[in-house]
Write a protein that holds these residues in place. Sequence first.
Motif, PDB file in Angstrom:
ATOM      1  N   ASP A 184      71.174  84.904  -2.120  1.00 60.43           N
ATOM      2  CA  ASP A 184      70.301  83.810  -2.572  1.00 60.43           C
ATOM      3  C   ASP A 184      70.327  82.701  -1.507  1.00 60.43           C
ATOM      4  N   GLU A 234      67.908  96.328  -7.651  1.00 61.40           N
ATOM      5  CA  GLU A 234      66.482  96.637  -7.689  1.00 61.40           C
ATOM      6  C   GLU A 234      65.955  96.107  -9.014  1.00 61.40           C
ATOM      7  N   THR A 261      62.999  83.863  -5.254  1.00 61.29           N
ATOM      8  CA  THR A 261      63.735  83.999  -3.990  1.00 61.29           C
ATOM      9  C   THR A 261      62.802  83.793  -2.791  1.00 61.29           C
ATOM     10  N   HIS A 310      63.259  84.910   0.211  1.00 65.05           N
ATOM     11  CA  HIS A 310      63.286  85.970   1.226  1.00 65.05           C
ATOM     12  C   HIS A 310      62.607  87.256   0.780  1.00 65.05           C
ATOM     13  N   SER A 311      62.221  87.342  -0.510  1.00 66.63           N
ATOM     14  CA  SER A 311      61.569  88.574  -0.957  1.00 66.63           C
ATOM     15  C   SER A 311      60.577  88.329  -2.083  1.00 66.63           C
ATOM     16  N   GLY A 312      60.523  87.088  -2.598  1.00 66.39           N
ATOM     17  CA  GLY A 312      59.538  86.781  -3.637  1.00 66.39           C
ATOM     18  C   GLY A 312      59.885  87.311  -5.015  1.00 66.39           C
ATOM     19  N   HIS A 313      61.166  87.610  -5.271  1.00 64.67           N
ATOM     20  CA  HIS A 313      61.560  87.955  -6.641  1.00 64.67           C
ATOM     21  C   HIS A 313      61.402  86.738  -7.533  1.00 64.67           C
ATOM     22  N   GLY A 339      59.511  93.095  -1.424  1.00 57.89           N
ATOM     23  CA  GLY A 339      59.890  92.654  -2.782  1.00 57.89           C
ATOM     24  C   GLY A 339      59.127  93.408  -3.853  1.00 57.89           C
ATOM     25  N   PRO A 340      59.189  92.912  -5.080  1.00 59.23           N
ATOM     26  CA  PRO A 340      58.537  93.608  -6.199  1.00 59.23           C
ATOM     27  C   PRO A 340      57.011  93.510  -6.159  1.00 59.23           C
ATOM     28  N   ARG A 382      57.487  89.441  -9.710  1.00 57.94           N
ATOM     29  CA  ARG A 382      57.272  88.820  -8.404  1.00 57.94           C
ATOM     30  C   ARG A 382      56.793  87.381  -8.564  1.00 57.94           C
ATOM     31  N   TYR A 419      55.115  87.122  -0.323  1.00 56.80           N
ATOM     32  CA  TYR A 419      55.012  88.564  -0.083  1.00 56.80           C
ATOM     33  C   TYR A 419      55.615  88.877   1.272  1.00 56.80           C
ATOM     34  N   ARG A 441      57.036  87.252   6.258  1.00 60.28           N
ATOM     35  CA  ARG A 441      56.703  86.646   4.958  1.00 60.28           C
ATOM     36  C   ARG A 441      55.354  85.947   5.016  1.00 60.28           C
TER      37      ARG A 441
END
Length: 391
Positions: A109, A134, A159, A161-164, A316-317, A323, A328, A356
Amino acid sequence: MSRHYDVAAVRREFPVVDRMLYLDSAHQTPLATSIKQALIRFYEEGNELAGPKPVWLRRVDIIRERVAALFSASPSEIAFVKNTSEAMNIAANAIPFAPGDNVLLVEGDHPNNAYAFLNLQRRGVEVRFVQLREGAVDASTFAHHIDRNTRAISLSHVTFHSGHRFDVASVGAFCAEAGIYLIIDAMQSTGVIPLDPSQLGATIVGSGCHKGLLVPQGLGILYCQSGHQELRPAYMAMSSLAKPPVDYIARPENMALRDDASRFEIGNFNLPDIHALSASLDLLERVGIPNIEAHLYDLGDHLIDHLDEAGISLVGPRDRALRSPHIYVLDLPGDGWAEYLAEEQVRVSPERDGIRVSFGLFNTNRDVDDFIRIVRRRLGATRSRDLAPTS
Ligand SMILES: Cc1ncc(COP(=O)(O)O)c(C=O)c1O
């Protein structure tokens, strides 16, 4: 075009869109013209009227009320701070941790959240990092990691770094049942996702204002749920006091704290930025954060369709429920993408696992199409080079 608001009108507020393809709002948003004008008005008042500070401070109260409305909170639950890091440090140091207590964080995080708590190790507090699995982060992510010494969970809402987008409400319900404080870093969600900390079960929420809240760096917001008098500020100034001395002489017997969130504020405010925030709230209230969220999700769907066609995977998701609307991360093959995109006047951020792309309220489907065209041009060149027979 947007199904949700007049994006063309919003776009006129952001002249930068005529100079570059700006897909980096998760880094910082460009300055809107109306917000720039609010800053100029503030500086003119200082310059021409020697700054009527009482007037400025009355405005701070009005803007605090408007921030509270944004969070469906009471103004007494809102403090102005410097940035997310300060809010996280205020939270970490306010919680009455004893040696041997622990706090749960999510592995990977944002470091500005993690270091605030890691710094408590010197006071004997244990920091437990929980793996980001995941799929969703929800109450079940933490359930097996708590024990009777767990005092708090601290995590991002979205997040960087991945858009969660974490299921914070489920974590909040879990914390309420377990009697644990919940601290939320909302830097990537304020102004992008409607936020109601009490509904999320958050004790403290912190966010800077330089992304979705559209204000230059240096202003943060801290929400502290009412009724937590045990949460005490690590540092104090006159503004922390219930009865500040009118003669400006500090006395040890006068240390009673204010009982609202403003006990965490110290010294003078970032008045220029708070004035900028007023103009930003005008814009955000006019457009509506639920509309911004819906528009950004639509842009995300459009981007994902294009990525599928181009055979580019998302780090990411994909699922809207998991998401964020606007972040993204693209797993683009090979190196040199950041440099290539910069040469093409595309502003994005290289992240841990890819490039990103992040949307702001002014982006359109056309921006997505232009971006994909630019990416495909390089992909085509790379792929045909790969396919070319070697001599
Ligand atoms: C999730 C998250 N937290 C915190 C920050 C930054 O912290 P600060 O507001 O203290 O600069 C960022 C990005 O800048 C972020 O994405």
